[in-house]
Write a protein that holds these residues in place. Sequence first.
Motif, PDB file in Angstrom:
ATOM      1  N   GLU A 203     -15.448  -0.975   5.631  1.00  9.33           N
ATOM      2  CA  GLU A 203     -15.221  -1.523   6.969  1.00  9.33           C
ATOM      3  C   GLU A 203     -14.231  -2.673   6.907  1.00  9.33           C
ATOM      4  N   ARG A 204     -13.475  -2.801   7.973  1.00 11.76           N
ATOM      5  CA  ARG A 204     -12.487  -3.881   8.049  1.00 11.76           C
ATOM      6  C   ARG A 204     -12.439  -4.401   9.482  1.00 11.76           C
ATOM      7  N   ASP A 205     -11.817  -5.561   9.657  1.00 12.61           N
ATOM      8  CA  ASP A 205     -11.659  -6.118  10.997  1.00 12.61           C
ATOM      9  C   ASP A 205     -10.512  -5.423  11.706  1.00 12.61           C
ATOM     10  N   GLY A 206     -10.608  -5.380  13.034  1.00 15.32           N
ATOM     11  CA  GLY A 206      -9.532  -4.807  13.823  1.00 15.32           C
ATOM     12  C   GLY A 206      -9.762  -3.338  14.114  1.00 15.32           C
ATOM     13  N   ASP A 208      -9.321   0.667  14.370  1.00 13.66           N
ATOM     14  CA  ASP A 208      -8.794   1.740  13.533  1.00 13.66           C
ATOM     15  C   ASP A 208      -7.920   2.656  14.376  1.00 13.66           C
TER      16      ASP A 208
END
Length: 343
Positions: A203-206, A208
Amino acid sequence: MKVEDVYIDSLGAFLPEWASAEQAVADGILDAEIPQSNGLTGAHVGGDIPAMDMAVSAARTALERSKLDIEAIGSHIHSSVNYQGPVGCYPPGYIMRELALENVPAQYLQQGCNGMLGALEVAIGQMTGAAEAEAVLLTSGENFTAPGADRWNDGFGQSYFFSDGGMAVLLSADEGFAQVRSLNAGVLHALEKWHRGNGPLLERDGPDPTMPERAEQFNETEMPLTEALEKITLFNLDIIHRSLVDADLNASDLAKVIPINMDGRMVEFGTMMPLGLPMSRSSFDYGKSVGHVGGADVFISLEHLVRTGELAAGDNVLLVSQGPGWICTASVVTILDLPPWSV
């Protein structure tokens, strides 16, 4: 695989208010060229009705139409594509509580638009294998009414219009109005990245990229769209062919082919023409108005064709759906007798 002693006891569908593509064009939210090209005429809009409640409504209809007692159900399998509830909730538990379905195993299956045929595959194993389930309830529910969602334009290059609704299938090991004759499935993993994209696996910020954006990137950098579509067509047809062989049938023996509710050109050139069958033997005339209700499409169309008397005893029907991965499942069912709830 050849299937024995698995029957469709009853079906239940729930479709909320219908919205026309023509009105969407008039409202300026859909380009007029899109429905002219894909042949799709509308979709159902659930508004504030939760997806799981639509699945419950469909299941109640299936149970009301059935001679089976709810205590005979030995398993429940729910499938979905879109939001069902807060992260961490378990949709089958909610549906079982609403139905007062007690103390049976329940699975939550996520195979995208292949969901309900994937659930049928699991159910066949439960009914013919060690579990010896007497009856299995399959459910699905979708509501694509959400902030930022666009049911008219987010459909994988306008290949379909997202639609809301619920579907339930009650299977029996003893009897039913239709018999499941065969089912085959497979995964074309060469196209797995088509839907996943190049993003990280953590998971990442921002935000997709959307699935259409990921697919477009894949076609630009990994595999041209023409090659991907050729692989898909050949792969799907192999799955279909295996199911026809296992049912001891030829394509010409099919009264109807029921695919997911998508662009008519994809149905015709990807399935009907390779099988040597006219579009009149597909469910497209009905499906084009329903919209794409995730993995429920094939059974929604089957319920309609049975209920309206468009199928008769002795008719062979091919159900075929696909999902990300690339998954494909094909099943042949034979209508034995029209149920009392048909016209």
